[in-house]
Design an enzyme around this catalytic site. Structure first.
Site, PDB file in Angstrom:
ATOM      1  CG  ASP A 470      -2.082   0.765   1.108  1.00 54.35           C
ATOM      2  OD1 ASP A 470      -2.190   1.193  -0.270  1.00 54.35           O
ATOM      3  OD2 ASP A 470      -2.920   0.560   2.134  1.00 54.35           O
ATOM      4  CG  ASP A 540      -9.542   1.786  -0.501  1.00 56.00           C
ATOM      5  OD1 ASP A 540      -9.407   0.882  -1.101  1.00 56.00           O
ATOM      6  OD2 ASP A 540      -8.780   2.964   0.524  1.00 56.00           O
TER       7      ASP A 540
HETATM    8  C1  DGJ Z   1      -5.930   1.797   1.772  1.00 54.77           C
HETATM    9  C2  DGJ Z   1      -6.103   0.728   1.076  1.00 54.77           C
HETATM   10  O1  DGJ Z   1      -7.363   1.173  -0.366  1.00 54.77           O
HETATM   11  C3  DGJ Z   1      -7.543  -0.249   2.112  1.00 54.77           C
HETATM   12  O2  DGJ Z   1      -7.775  -1.330   1.188  1.00 54.77           O
HETATM   13  C4  DGJ Z   1      -6.360  -0.483   3.271  1.00 54.77           C
HETATM   14  O3  DGJ Z   1      -5.583  -1.459   2.933  1.00 54.77           O
HETATM   15  C5  DGJ Z   1      -6.010   0.739   3.958  1.00 54.77           C
HETATM   16  N1  DGJ Z   1      -5.542   1.226   3.152  1.00 54.77           N
HETATM   17  C6  DGJ Z   1      -5.307  -0.025   5.105  1.00 54.77           C
HETATM   18  O4  DGJ Z   1      -4.936   1.334   5.864  1.00 54.77           O
END
Ligand code: DGJ
Length: 719
Positions: A470, A540
């Site tokens: 990430d 997300d």
């Molecule tokens: C952003 C990501 O897009 C999410 O899926 C998740 O992993 C969060 N960060 C975790 O902090």
């Protein structure tokens, strides 16, 4: 021949199945002139026919007719330059002339032409690389800049390629299609009629970013004819870079449109010491007469055949489970085990623990304010380490994966307390927090080594076969005070180079590990990162309807095998919209289907339907992930449909989605594509097999009646 040198013209013709690309050395000054890029012509002579092409100018009185292959000749700095170099005596003028050429094979076994240009006074060489992907009508370009002298050269701008489109009448222009977005709405498709001037697509955020994506398409070419999904001329391309990038589309009053793209020159500088070479990232582009559909199918196949890491490219992507939407940072051994049991029953193959599993004491990762940088397993949440959970996951027949965000640090962490100088910063300036975190200066060798060894330790000590990598903030205060002054602005590029290098080293040491690129969703999706990671967390936003728009845009540039999609709860965590479980599954089945909802609270109906569809997905996922994609109907119309066809044309899958019922209208027919018209197909729901031709010309009738109704139709060839 894919690469022809025509000696009489001092020209090269690059030929693919349907297209050609022509350039030559222009007398009398020996600069490099672009001649043609488009539909292949039957006779090579036509590329050079007197009167058909602009003669090389003998004066610069009319510079707009001058089409320079890699622009920066003489006076032409009025246009977007492809290169700007400053020599040791402060001369800021680069005059590139032809030096030599050679042909050979790229490391990916593509036929390659390398044309070397040199400055006509200073010790600078520019090697222009052209790799020809014959069957996909694509050309991969990049450049290497070499300092052949004994004094340093500073680069202030360097594109990977300049692409020149056929000239149009003064009153006509091309239409640009590009991808724009933000968190939760990445890859939105935008169209824009160009006018004289520049349109700049770029990122200055330090990473690819969700705001714009390094992909473009231009249509409306010949006689202002616009392309559709299946028909019409499209010139398109994608840049392989995950840092600051820039694609400039420039239209001149003369009717000439060019696309210059590569590293962003914003705050860019590269110090080229004597003997050093700097390589710019690849920029792949093509021309097709087959509309946006063919353009994306060509790019998909290119990415599958040449870009994605070789060791996992031929495996179907597993159905994974991730509980981020369920527990956010509150993961622990108990709740993950409970979900793992449920997930295994539904057919999940890979269980992933997201954020929250690490850091201890006052820096424990219980929210986004602390812990980043301290990659020790949290002893309260996982008292016996990860092993009991990993063993359980394996017992349940699944593989285990984990989330990391290695480039980042919270000030509330042991790492930051020990190394406050390891983040990007300027002296006397505040360090801007985003999501309560700072960014590690990955340009530094010691930081890069720390990140590598942290991951090496994690992967070495645990049976982990999947990493979700990430990245949740942009670069601000891009300072590196400890570096030599002339190297300080190299941070933008060095960060990305070192990121790629760490991924490469990890892949070599842990070939079993699959990597997913994530940046608050789909913020780091590009052909650069896709050379080191196997897939992308698309967004997300897991609302199954909004996701159709995101997936449409994503699929214009990137292959379905890389497009992750989770089935989550109703109501959805982001949109609060409640959608039927079948619709939620179908939407995810259009990509790499995975699960991300609170399975402990799902109804029996939801569990049963998901289990059924996960099983069906496994039967057909090879067609979806590796087949050819046809976007039959855009979600913009209220009725979305996608079709996937296996490469041997034996199998096909159609997924269709109705947004809402209106006036009791019947669902539009789906005119299927990509099938063998002469073959007979058994179609789910039809009594008798029908021909591919009937499916293409009479069309497939699907009946969607309710709001958020959806269906999946499988087709199998019977003869
Ligand atoms: C952003 C990501 O897009 C999410 O899926 C998740 O992993 C969060 N960060 C975790 O902090």
């Amino acid at each position: 021949m894919t690469i022809d040198y025509v000696e009489a013209q001092n020209a090269w013709i690059l030929t693919t199945r349907q297209t050609s690309y022509v350039l030559r050395v222009a007398a009398p000054d020996n600069w490099l002139q672009h001649l043609y890029w488009g539909q292949k012509l039957p006779r090579n002579e036509d590329y050079f026919a007197p009167g058909m092409i602009a003669p090389p100018p003998v004066s610069y009185s009319s510079p707009n007719t001058l089409v320079e292959e890699f622009g920066n000749q003489g006076l032409l700095k009025w246009r977007e330059p492809a290169i700007r170099a400053i020599f040791d005596d402060r001369v800021r003028d680069t005059v590139l002339v032809y030096d030599s050429f050679r042909t050979g094979q790229s490391t990916t076994s593509l036929p390659e032409l390398i044309v070397t240009m040199r400055d006509n006074f200073y010790p600078l060489k520019v090697h222009l690389h052209y790799q020809v992907v014959e069957d996909l009508d694509l050309i991969v370009r990049f450049v290497e800049v070499e300092n052949t002298g004994s004094t340093p050269i500073r680069l202030e701008q360097l594109a990977s390629a300049a692409w020149h489109l056929p000239v149009k009448a003064e009153t006509e222009t091309y239409r640009l299609t590009h991808l724009a977005g933000r968190w939760g709405s990445e890859f939105q498709v935008r169209h824009q009629q160009l006018s004289e001037g520049k349109t700049v697509l770029e990122s200055r955020y330090g990473f690819t970013s969700p705001f714009a994506n390094p992909w473009f398409a231009l249509d409306g070419g010949y006689n202002q004819e616009y392309a559709t999904e299946e028909y019409g001329s499209v010139w398109y391309g994608a840049l392989a870079w995950s840092g600051n990038w820039k694609i400039v589309i420039e239209t001149l009053i003369s009717g000439r449109t060019s696309v210059v793209g590569g590293l962003n020159n914003f705050d860019f500088e590269w110090f080229l010491a004597p003997g050093e070479t700097f390589t710019a990232p690849a920029f792949v582009a093509g021309y097709t007469a087959g509309g946006f559909g063919q353009a994306s199918r060509n790019l998909h196949r290119y990415t599958l055949n040449y870009v994605l890491p070789r060791n996992h490219v031929n495996e179907v992507r597993p159905v994974l489970y991730n509980a981020w939407e369920v527990y956010t940072f509150d993961v622990n051994e108990q709740n993950q085990m409970a979900l793992a049991e449920k997930a295994a029953k539904l057919g999940v193959e890979l269980f992933v623990v997201d954020d929250g599993w690490f850091a201890n004491g006052s820096y424990a990762r219980n929210n986004d304010r602390a812990g980043l940088g301290d990659w020790e397993i949290n002893r309260q949440k996982f008292p016996n380490g990860l092993k009991p959970l990993i063993d359980k996951v394996k017992e349940l027949g699944m593989r285990f994966g984990i989330w990391v965000e290695p480039e980042m640090v919270n000030p509330q962490s042991e790492l930051y307390q020990a190394h406050p100088d390891w983040v990007y910063h300027f002296p006397h300036r505040e360090r801007t927090l985003q999501r309560n975190q700072l960014m590690l200066n990955l340009a530094r060798a010691d930081v890069a080594e720390y990140i590598f060894s942290m991951l090496d330790k994690l992967l070495g000590a645990n049976d982990i076969t999947f990493i979700k990598w990430d990245y949740n903030r942009s670069i601000t205060e891009p300072g590196w005070p400890d570096a030599q002054p002339e190297r300080q602005r190299e941070v933008w590029v060095r960060h990305v180079q070192n990121l790629y290098d760490i991924l490469q080293r990890l892949r070599e040491r842990y070939p079993q590990v699959v990597f997913e690129s994530c940046a608050s969703g789909g913020g780091r999706a590009d052909l650069g990162i896709l050379h080191y990671t196997d897939q992308v967390w698309t967004s997300d936003n897991t609302d199954a309807w909004e996701r159709l728009f995101i997936q449409e845009g994503y699929s214009l540039a990137y292959p379905i095998k890389t497009m992750m999609a989770w089935v989550t709860d109703a109501p959805n965590a982001v949109s609060k919209r409640s959608l039927p479980v079948t619709y939620r599954c179908h939407s995810a089945m259009s990509g790499v289907m995975s699960l991300g909802g609170n399975l402990l609270e799902w109804t029996q109906v939801e569990l049963d339907e998901t289990k059924r569809l996960v099983a069906e997905y496994k039967q057909i996922r090879q067609i979806i992930q590796e087949g050819e994609l046809y976007r039959l109907s855009s979600p913009q119309t209220g009725f979305a449909a996608v079709q996937y066809v296996s490469r041997d044309q034996r199998e096909s899958v159609v997924l269709a989605f109705l947004h809402s019922q209106k006036f009791l209208r019947s669902t539009p027919r789906l005119y299927l594509r990509g099938l063998d018209e002469k073959a007979l197909y058994r179609v789910e729901g039809l009594e008798q097999p029908v021909s591919g031709a009937a499916l293409a010309h009479i069309g497939l009738k699907v009946s969607l009646k309710l709001d958020f109704d959806s269906c999946l139709v499988e087709l199998h060839r019977v003869n």
